[in-house]
Motif scaffolding. Sequence first.
Motif, PDB file in Angstrom:
ATOM      1  N   ILE A 265       0.863  -1.176   0.000  1.00  0.00           N
ATOM      2  CA  ILE A 265       0.000   0.000   0.000  1.00  0.00           C
ATOM      3  C   ILE A 265       0.900   1.226   0.000  1.00  0.00           C
ATOM      4  O   ILE A 265       1.761   1.379   0.879  1.00  0.00           O
ATOM      5  CB  ILE A 265      -0.953   0.022   1.203  1.00  0.00           C
ATOM      6  N   VAL A 266       0.721   2.061  -0.988  1.00  0.00           N
ATOM      7  CA  VAL A 266       1.536   3.266  -1.148  1.00  0.00           C
ATOM      8  C   VAL A 266       0.872   4.414  -0.400  1.00  0.00           C
ATOM      9  O   VAL A 266      -0.203   4.876  -0.777  1.00  0.00           O
ATOM     10  CB  VAL A 266       1.703   3.625  -2.641  1.00  0.00           C
ATOM     11  N   HIS A 267       1.508   4.846   0.660  1.00  0.00           N
ATOM     12  CA  HIS A 267       1.030   6.003   1.426  1.00  0.00           C
ATOM     13  C   HIS A 267       1.951   7.172   1.086  1.00  0.00           C
ATOM     14  O   HIS A 267       2.981   7.377   1.738  1.00  0.00           O
ATOM     15  CB  HIS A 267       1.068   5.714   2.924  1.00  0.00           C
ATOM     16  N   ASP A 268       1.581   7.905   0.081  1.00  0.00           N
ATOM     17  CA  ASP A 268       2.424   9.009  -0.366  1.00  0.00           C
ATOM     18  C   ASP A 268       2.203  10.224   0.531  1.00  0.00           C
ATOM     19  O   ASP A 268       1.106  10.452   1.036  1.00  0.00           O
ATOM     20  CB  ASP A 268       2.114   9.362  -1.820  1.00  0.00           C
ATOM     21  N   ARG A 269       3.246  10.975   0.722  1.00  0.00           N
ATOM     22  CA  ARG A 269       3.167  12.218   1.470  1.00  0.00           C
ATOM     23  C   ARG A 269       3.905  13.277   0.665  1.00  0.00           C
ATOM     24  O   ARG A 269       5.049  13.072   0.279  1.00  0.00           O
ATOM     25  CB  ARG A 269       3.796  12.080   2.868  1.00  0.00           C
ATOM     26  N   GLN A 270       3.252  14.373   0.398  1.00  0.00           N
ATOM     27  CA  GLN A 270       3.866  15.478  -0.355  1.00  0.00           C
ATOM     28  C   GLN A 270       4.350  15.025  -1.739  1.00  0.00           C
ATOM     29  O   GLN A 270       5.309  15.571  -2.289  1.00  0.00           O
ATOM     30  CB  GLN A 270       5.051  16.066   0.419  1.00  0.00           C
ATOM     31  N   GLU A 271       3.700  13.994  -2.314  1.00  0.00           N
ATOM     32  CA  GLU A 271       4.022  13.477  -3.641  1.00  0.00           C
ATOM     33  C   GLU A 271       5.493  13.068  -3.772  1.00  0.00           C
ATOM     34  O   GLU A 271       6.112  13.228  -4.822  1.00  0.00           O
ATOM     35  CB  GLU A 271       3.657  14.508  -4.714  1.00  0.00           C
ATOM     36  N   GLN A 272       6.025  12.501  -2.698  1.00  0.00           N
ATOM     37  CA  GLN A 272       7.403  12.026  -2.732  1.00  0.00           C
ATOM     38  C   GLN A 272       7.542  10.698  -3.483  1.00  0.00           C
ATOM     39  O   GLN A 272       8.646  10.327  -3.881  1.00  0.00           O
ATOM     40  CB  GLN A 272       7.928  11.864  -1.297  1.00  0.00           C
ATOM     41  N   PHE A 273       6.439   9.997  -3.674  1.00  0.00           N
ATOM     42  CA  PHE A 273       6.484   8.654  -4.256  1.00  0.00           C
ATOM     43  C   PHE A 273       5.986   8.602  -5.705  1.00  0.00           C
ATOM     44  O   PHE A 273       5.681   7.519  -6.206  1.00  0.00           O
ATOM     45  CB  PHE A 273       5.654   7.689  -3.411  1.00  0.00           C
ATOM     46  N   SER A 274       5.899   9.741  -6.374  1.00  0.00           N
ATOM     47  CA  SER A 274       5.347   9.714  -7.736  1.00  0.00           C
ATOM     48  C   SER A 274       6.187   8.838  -8.664  1.00  0.00           C
ATOM     49  O   SER A 274       5.647   8.043  -9.452  1.00  0.00           O
ATOM     50  CB  SER A 274       5.249  11.135  -8.298  1.00  0.00           C
ATOM     51  N   GLU A 275       7.505   8.933  -8.583  1.00  0.00           N
ATOM     52  CA  GLU A 275       8.371   8.101  -9.422  1.00  0.00           C
ATOM     53  C   GLU A 275       8.434   6.666  -8.903  1.00  0.00           C
ATOM     54  O   GLU A 275       8.564   5.719  -9.681  1.00  0.00           O
ATOM     55  CB  GLU A 275       9.778   8.700  -9.481  1.00  0.00           C
ATOM     56  N   ILE A 276       8.322   6.502  -7.584  1.00  0.00           N
ATOM     57  CA  ILE A 276       8.327   5.157  -6.999  1.00  0.00           C
ATOM     58  C   ILE A 276       7.108   4.369  -7.475  1.00  0.00           C
ATOM     59  O   ILE A 276       7.192   3.168  -7.753  1.00  0.00           O
ATOM     60  CB  ILE A 276       8.358   5.241  -5.463  1.00  0.00           C
ATOM     61  N   ARG A 277       5.966   5.033  -7.579  1.00  0.00           N
ATOM     62  CA  ARG A 277       4.764   4.360  -8.109  1.00  0.00           C
ATOM     63  C   ARG A 277       5.030   3.823  -9.512  1.00  0.00           C
ATOM     64  O   ARG A 277       4.652   2.694  -9.842  1.00  0.00           O
ATOM     65  CB  ARG A 277       3.590   5.332  -8.147  1.00  0.00           C
ATOM     66  N   LYS A 278       5.680   4.630 -10.339  1.00  0.00           N
ATOM     67  CA  LYS A 278       5.975   4.193 -11.710  1.00  0.00           C
ATOM     68  C   LYS A 278       6.913   2.996 -11.695  1.00  0.00           C
ATOM     69  O   LYS A 278       6.749   2.038 -12.458  1.00  0.00           O
ATOM     70  CB  LYS A 278       6.608   5.346 -12.493  1.00  0.00           C
ATOM     71  N   GLY A 279       7.912   3.036 -10.800  1.00  0.00           N
ATOM     72  CA  GLY A 279       8.838   1.918 -10.706  1.00  0.00           C
ATOM     73  C   GLY A 279       8.164   0.640 -10.260  1.00  0.00           C
ATOM     74  O   GLY A 279       8.439  -0.447 -10.790  1.00  0.00           O
ATOM     75  N   LEU A 280       7.268   0.750  -9.282  1.00  0.00           N
ATOM     76  CA  LEU A 280       6.542  -0.436  -8.814  1.00  0.00           C
ATOM     77  C   LEU A 280       5.665  -1.006  -9.927  1.00  0.00           C
ATOM     78  O   LEU A 280       5.560  -2.232 -10.090  1.00  0.00           O
ATOM     79  CB  LEU A 280       5.683  -0.076  -7.597  1.00  0.00           C
ATOM     80  N   THR A 281       5.030  -0.128 -10.681  1.00  0.00           N
ATOM     81  CA  THR A 281       4.206  -0.581 -11.815  1.00  0.00           C
ATOM     82  C   THR A 281       5.063  -1.357 -12.806  1.00  0.00           C
ATOM     83  O   THR A 281       4.656  -2.420 -13.313  1.00  0.00           O
ATOM     84  CB  THR A 281       3.542   0.616 -12.500  1.00  0.00           C
ATOM     85  N   ASN A 282       6.264  -0.850 -13.095  1.00  0.00           N
ATOM     86  CA  ASN A 282       7.158  -1.552 -14.015  1.00  0.00           C
ATOM     87  C   ASN A 282       7.528  -2.930 -13.476  1.00  0.00           C
ATOM     88  O   ASN A 282       7.565  -3.917 -14.221  1.00  0.00           O
ATOM     89  CB  ASN A 282       8.432  -0.728 -14.231  1.00  0.00           C
ATOM     90  N   LEU A 283       7.798  -3.020 -12.181  1.00  0.00           N
ATOM     91  CA  LEU A 283       8.224  -4.291 -11.599  1.00  0.00           C
ATOM     92  C   LEU A 283       7.128  -5.347 -11.628  1.00  0.00           C
ATOM     93  O   LEU A 283       7.412  -6.543 -11.714  1.00  0.00           O
ATOM     94  CB  LEU A 283       8.690  -4.074 -10.157  1.00  0.00           C
TER      95      LEU A 283
END
Length: 328
Positions: A265-283
Motif C-alpha cells: 500500500i503506497v502512502h504518499d506524502r507530499q508526492e514524494q512517491f510519484s516516481e516510486i509508483r511508476k517503478g513499482l508498476t514496471n516491476l
Amino acid sequence: MSNVHRTGGVRTHWNIYPTKFAMKTCNPLRTITESMNLVPNPKKKLIPLSIGDPTVFGNLQACPEIQDAIVEAAESGLHNGYKPTLGWTEAREAVARYSAHQGDVKPEDVILCNGCSSAVDMIISVLVHPGQNILCARPGYSIYGTISAGFDIELRHYNLLADRNWEIDLEHMESLIDEKTAALVITNPSNPCGSVFSRSHIEKIIEIAERHYLPIIADEIYENIVFPGVEYTSVASLSKNVPVLSCGGLSKRFLVPGWRLGWIIVHDRQEQFSEIRKGLTNLTGRLLGCNSLIQAALSLCVNCLPHLQLWEHSTSLLMQAHPLDDFD
C-alpha cells in the motif's frame, strides 16, 4: 570465476557459472528449517509451533467462508486467465477497504503481490540502490538480509530492547543513519518478538524518519494479531509527512500462507512517491501478477469475515488442545 576462452570469437569449452546475484542470495531460516530431521522426545507430547505457518500440523484452519470463496471462484470459470499485473480491480478495492485503518487508502494505492515476501522484494528493488543501506531490527526477520545481499545493499541492524518490551533503541537506530541510508524498516507487530509498538513510540520513530528524510517500509503482516488489551496502530495512520510503503497479506491473519497473496500500500506524502509508483508498476510486469483465483476469492470474502474473531477462535482451540501447562 574462470575466463571464457575464445578462438576467433567462438567458445572453445563449456564455461557455465551462476550470477553473483544468485550466489549471494541465501535465506538462512529456510536453509535451516528445510534441512532439519528432528526426532521428538517419546516421553513428551510434541507441540508443533512451526515456522511462520499455522497450518502445517493442522492446529489452525482457515474458516469455511474463506475456503468456500476459493471454491466459488474456481467453479465460476471466470478467473482462469490473467488479471492486470497490478492486481484485479475488485481485489484491490477489497484490500483498500480492509486497510482503511491505515488512513485514506484508495484502490490505486494497492499493488497485489505473490505473498508479503514478494512485496518486500519489490519495495527494496524500487527504493534502494546498490551501495546504499537500509535499517532493520535486531532481532528481526531474515528475508531482508536475503534480498539485500543479492542487490549489494548493506543491512544495518538497530537494536530492540528486551527490558522495554522489545521497543526500538531509538538512539542506536538514529546513530546508524548516514547519507547512504535509503529507508527505515519497521516491523510491527514484531517478528520474532511478538511485541506491539505503542502509538507514542511509533510517533518517535516517525520523527526520526522525518528529520533524516527517510521513507518507511512498514512490515505489518501480523497486523491486529495481538493479545487482549493490546492496541495495534499502523505506521501510516500516524505519518503526516513521511512517505510509507506498507506490506501486508493473507498468510498470517487469514491462516492461508500457501495462497501466496500479499500487497503493497503506497502512502504518499507530499508526492514524494510519484516516481516510486511508476517503478513499482514496471516491476509488476516481471511476474505478470499474482494468482487469479485467490484474487477473486479475496474480493468475495475479505470485507465480510470477522477476521480477528476467527484468529482468536482458532487460537482458543489450539490452547484447549495444548494447555499452557504442557509448555514446559
